[in-house]
Structure formats: structure tokens, C-alpha cells
Design a protein around this motif. Structure first.
Motif, PDB file in Angstrom:
ATOM      1  N   LEU A 181       0.813   3.903  -2.936  1.00  0.00           N
ATOM      2  CA  LEU A 181       0.440   5.275  -2.585  1.00  0.00           C
ATOM      3  C   LEU A 181       1.471   6.265  -3.124  1.00  0.00           C
ATOM      4  O   LEU A 181       1.132   7.339  -3.611  1.00  0.00           O
ATOM      5  CB  LEU A 181       0.307   5.397  -1.066  1.00  0.00           C
ATOM      6  N   ARG A 231      -3.636   3.567   5.909  1.00  0.00           N
ATOM      7  CA  ARG A 231      -3.490   4.900   5.301  1.00  0.00           C
ATOM      8  C   ARG A 231      -4.657   5.241   4.380  1.00  0.00           C
ATOM      9  O   ARG A 231      -4.515   5.908   3.367  1.00  0.00           O
ATOM     10  CB  ARG A 231      -2.152   5.008   4.570  1.00  0.00           C
ATOM     11  N   ARG A 232      -5.823   4.784   4.787  1.00  0.00           N
ATOM     12  CA  ARG A 232      -7.048   4.922   4.000  1.00  0.00           C
ATOM     13  C   ARG A 232      -7.326   6.357   3.581  1.00  0.00           C
ATOM     14  O   ARG A 232      -7.611   6.629   2.413  1.00  0.00           O
ATOM     15  CB  ARG A 232      -8.227   4.355   4.786  1.00  0.00           C
ATOM     16  N   GLU A 272      -5.339   8.877   3.266  1.00  0.00           N
ATOM     17  CA  GLU A 272      -4.352   9.363   2.291  1.00  0.00           C
ATOM     18  C   GLU A 272      -4.583   8.745   0.914  1.00  0.00           C
ATOM     19  O   GLU A 272      -4.459   9.428  -0.112  1.00  0.00           O
ATOM     20  CB  GLU A 272      -2.939   9.065   2.774  1.00  0.00           C
ATOM     21  N   VAL A 273      -4.899   7.463   0.891  1.00  0.00           N
ATOM     22  CA  VAL A 273      -5.173   6.793  -0.379  1.00  0.00           C
ATOM     23  C   VAL A 273      -6.377   7.445  -1.065  1.00  0.00           C
ATOM     24  O   VAL A 273      -6.325   7.770  -2.259  1.00  0.00           O
ATOM     25  CB  VAL A 273      -5.423   5.284  -0.178  1.00  0.00           C
ATOM     26  N   PHE A 291      -3.706  -1.868  -6.962  1.00  0.00           N
ATOM     27  CA  PHE A 291      -4.292  -1.393  -5.706  1.00  0.00           C
ATOM     28  C   PHE A 291      -5.740  -1.856  -5.574  1.00  0.00           C
ATOM     29  O   PHE A 291      -6.158  -2.277  -4.498  1.00  0.00           O
ATOM     30  CB  PHE A 291      -4.214   0.132  -5.578  1.00  0.00           C
ATOM     31  N   SER A 320      -6.905  -4.157  -2.519  1.00  0.00           N
ATOM     32  CA  SER A 320      -7.909  -3.684  -1.561  1.00  0.00           C
ATOM     33  C   SER A 320      -9.168  -4.539  -1.587  1.00  0.00           C
ATOM     34  O   SER A 320      -9.861  -4.648  -0.584  1.00  0.00           O
ATOM     35  CB  SER A 320      -8.246  -2.212  -1.800  1.00  0.00           C
ATOM     36  N   VAL A 357       0.843  -1.204   0.000  1.00  0.00           N
ATOM     37  CA  VAL A 357       0.000   0.000   0.000  1.00  0.00           C
ATOM     38  C   VAL A 357       0.875   1.250   0.000  1.00  0.00           C
ATOM     39  O   VAL A 357       0.623   2.197  -0.751  1.00  0.00           O
ATOM     40  CB  VAL A 357      -0.987   0.012   1.196  1.00  0.00           C
TER      41      VAL A 357
END
Length: 104
Positions: free
Chosen positions: A32, A66-67, A69-70, A52, A56, A28
Motif C-alpha cells: 500500500l 485496509r481494503r 485504502e487499497v 498485490f 489478494s 499489504v
């Protein structure tokens, strides 16, 4: 490309068992970082975004690590009119997929 092969592997049933939890977090982190870096190359971006999406969809930790931010990176790339339509559409597709599996 390794990313394309990995995305293909992750799209298979029971593929979540291929990676340890920490490996998913590291992947991730890499994706990212690489998604914005690949936005200028639509084909490479599609491979990274598909990786990704597959990750996911299979691994809960990929949806939570880091949801925020993603989601922000994907939304920014989707809204940036300088990006090619294929990049913007792929971002929208990944965001939709995350929302449908409870990640957004």
C-alpha cells in the motif's frame, strides 16, 4: 527483485500457506505504501501491483485488510493522467481482479 520473486511464489497453487496471517497484513501495508511510490517507474510498479494481485487472489486477509485504502490508492493511480498508461492499465487490472474474487 524480491517483489518479483514473491509475486511468482504467490501465484502458485497453495501458496497461501507460505505466509502467516500477520505476515500478509504486513505485506499489504508495505505494498500500500510502495504502489504510489513506484508509479514513476512502470517496471517496478508492475512488479509491486502483480505481487498485490497474487497476494489478494490467494489470501482472504489481503482482500480485507485496509481494503478501502487499497481500493482508493489503486483508483487514484488509475485515474491520474500523469501516470504512464502501463501503470494505469495495471491498476485497472488489479481492481478488476479484486472485484472478480469478491474483494471489491
Amino acid at each position: 527483485r524480491a517483489v518479483k520473486v514473491l509475486a511468482g511464489c504467490l501465484s502458485k497453487p497453495d501458496s497461501e500457506s507460505l505466509l502467516y496471517t500477520n505476515d500478509v497484513r504486513v505485506l499489504v501495508e508495505i505494498l500500500l505504501r510502495e504502489l504510489p511510490n513506484q508509479a514513476g517507474d512502470a517496471a517496478a510498479f508492475e512488479c509491486h501491483a502483480e505481487c498485490f494481485r497474487a497476494l489478494s487472489s490467494r489470501c482472504e486477509v489481503a482482500r480485507t485488510h485496509r481494503r478501502d485504502e487499497v481500493l482508493q490508492v489503486l483508483e487514484d493511480l488509475c485515474e491520474d493522467e500523469r501516470n504512464e498508461p502501463v501503470v494505469r492499465n495495471k491498476c485497472a487490472e488489479v481492481l478488476e481482479a479484486m472485484a472478480s474474487i469478491g474483494g471489491a
